[in-house]
Design an enzyme around this catalytic site. Structure first.
Site, PDB file in Angstrom:
ATOM      1  N   THR A   1      25.564  -9.487 -23.377  1.00 57.91           N
ATOM      2  CA  THR A   1      24.895  -9.551 -22.076  1.00 57.91           C
ATOM      3  C   THR A   1      23.817  -8.479 -21.918  1.00 57.91           C
ATOM      4  O   THR A   1      23.191  -8.401 -20.867  1.00 57.91           O
ATOM      5  CB  THR A   1      25.914  -9.374 -20.938  1.00 57.91           C
ATOM      6  OG1 THR A   1      26.519  -8.069 -21.051  1.00 57.91           O
ATOM      7  CG2 THR A   1      26.986 -10.443 -20.991  1.00 57.91           C
TER       8      THR A   1
ATOM      9  N   TYR B   1      36.116   4.308 -18.603  1.00 50.00           N
ATOM     10  CA  TYR B   1      35.876   2.875 -18.398  1.00 50.00           C
ATOM     11  C   TYR B   1      37.159   2.089 -18.643  1.00 50.00           C
ATOM     12  O   TYR B   1      37.517   1.189 -17.870  1.00 50.00           O
ATOM     13  CB  TYR B   1      34.763   2.404 -19.332  1.00 50.00           C
ATOM     14  CG  TYR B   1      34.412   0.943 -19.192  1.00 50.00           C
ATOM     15  CD1 TYR B   1      33.630   0.493 -18.127  1.00 50.00           C
ATOM     16  CD2 TYR B   1      34.858   0.006 -20.123  1.00 50.00           C
ATOM     17  CE1 TYR B   1      33.312  -0.851 -17.992  1.00 50.00           C
ATOM     18  CE2 TYR B   1      34.539  -1.333 -20.002  1.00 50.00           C
ATOM     19  CZ  TYR B   1      33.761  -1.760 -18.942  1.00 50.00           C
ATOM     20  OH  TYR B   1      33.449  -3.096 -18.804  1.00 50.00           O
TER      21      TYR B   1
ATOM     22  N   SER C   1      23.027 -11.905 -12.833  1.00 55.68           N
ATOM     23  CA  SER C   1      22.753 -11.927 -14.275  1.00 55.68           C
ATOM     24  C   SER C   1      24.059 -11.977 -15.045  1.00 55.68           C
ATOM     25  O   SER C   1      25.154 -11.879 -14.465  1.00 55.68           O
ATOM     26  CB  SER C   1      21.954 -10.679 -14.699  1.00 55.68           C
ATOM     27  OG  SER C   1      22.712  -9.500 -14.460  1.00 55.68           O
TER      28      SER C   1
ATOM     29  N   LYS D   1      39.232  -0.287 -15.870  1.00 52.55           N
ATOM     30  CA  LYS D   1      39.607  -1.682 -16.112  1.00 52.55           C
ATOM     31  C   LYS D   1      41.128  -1.844 -16.137  1.00 52.55           C
ATOM     32  O   LYS D   1      41.660  -2.868 -15.688  1.00 52.55           O
ATOM     33  CB  LYS D   1      38.994  -2.178 -17.415  1.00 52.55           C
ATOM     34  CG  LYS D   1      37.472  -2.314 -17.369  1.00 52.55           C
ATOM     35  CD  LYS D   1      37.037  -3.310 -16.300  1.00 52.55           C
ATOM     36  CE  LYS D   1      35.543  -3.572 -16.321  1.00 52.55           C
ATOM     37  NZ  LYS D   1      35.114  -4.539 -15.280  1.00 52.55           N
TER      38      LYS D   1
ATOM     39  N   SER E   1      38.281  -6.082 -19.073  1.00 50.14           N
ATOM     40  CA  SER E   1      37.720  -5.831 -20.402  1.00 50.14           C
ATOM     41  C   SER E   1      38.872  -5.664 -21.378  1.00 50.14           C
ATOM     42  O   SER E   1      39.929  -5.121 -21.027  1.00 50.14           O
ATOM     43  CB  SER E   1      36.869  -4.566 -20.402  1.00 50.14           C
ATOM     44  OG  SER E   1      36.564  -4.153 -21.731  1.00 50.14           O
TER      45      SER E   1
END
Length: 264
Positions: A171, A136, A6, A140, A123
């Protein structure tokens, strides 16, 4: 292509197929991908990046791989105090240790063929970190540091390492993100501001098509750059990042997400 079931991963896989490449796409559960979601020309295999044995099996089943797109990952948001270490460890296992392990497993083949490309899909939060996304952003940033440091190490063997940093992409990742905030958290007011700004940004985020095209173009470049970025006015904000003091840039990023300038 990891995380090919996806979002960005599926879009990248489709573009590689359209250009005539043989594509292997990974998913934790490839048997659960609906028929209408399967891309003709993609061979799907299983990969759980938190399981070392799964990574090894995936590498063996994949065989010779010339271009590795490390795209699969998890997202997390929460105050640092309220986020359990188990969640942070799982995030790093999924977003850092798993991709590094898969890269290591495929490097011998690339080195023997004197050709390979490894793309870390990172990111822009790595370059422009914000409150309540610290873990997070750290994961990254670790991947970008890994790619930058490995770049010269692997270059003599014909292997290119690079990072692509998307900005906010539409997304639906917000629906799959893990959230951590205690009911009585002292961070609740500021967290709510950042959460609202994040939702707004994601609702009007960049379509996956352009970022997928950027990833494919970077991967197929004869001389790829260390870093590519798209979305969230990337050319402007990266230019500002080069000329503004770090503290000022952090304040600008915080303000963009509804937070006032703050000093401890």
């Amino acid at each position: 292509m990891t995380g090919a079931s996806s979002g960005i991963g599926a879009a990248v896989a489709e573009k590689f197929v359209a250009r005539g490449h043989a594509v292997i796409g990974t998913s934790r559960h490839p048997d659960r991908i609906a028929t209408e979601d399967r891309i003709t020309g993609v061979r799907y295999i299983a990969l759980d990046q938190t399981d070392a044995a799964s990574v090894e099996r995936c590498a063996r089943e994949a065989g010779d791989v010339d271009i590795l797109i490390n795209n699969a990952g998890a997202s997390l948001m929460g105050s640092l105090e309220d986020t359990p270490m188990s969640a942070i460890e799982e995030l790093f296992t999924t977003n850092v240790f798993g991709p590094i392990a898969l890269t290591k497993a495929l490097l011998p083949g690339m080195r023997s063929r004197q050709f390979g490309v490894v793309v870390m899909v990172g990111s822009m939060l790595s370059s422009f970190p914000i409150a309540f996304r610290s873990t997070y952003s750290a994961a990254k940033s670790a991947m970008k540091g890994f790619a930058d440091a490995s770049r010269r190490e692997l270059a003599p063997f014909g292997i290119a390492m690079l990072t692509v940093e998307p900005g906010t992409i539409a997304t639906g990742i917000g629906d799959r993100r893990s959230y951590h905030l205690a009911d009585d958290s002292p961070y609740r007011e500021d967290y709510a501001k950042v959460a609202a700004a994040t939702r707004r940004n994601e609702q009007r985020g960049l379509d996956v098509g352009p970022i997928a095209e950027l990833i494919v173009t970077a991967a197929l470049s004869a001389n790829p750059k260390p870093l590519y970025a798209m979305g969230n006015r990337a050319p402007v904000v990266f230019a500002l990042r080069r000329i503004l003091p770090r503290a000022v840039m952090l304040d600008v990023t915080a303000r963009f997400h509804g937070l006032r300038r703050a000093r401890p």
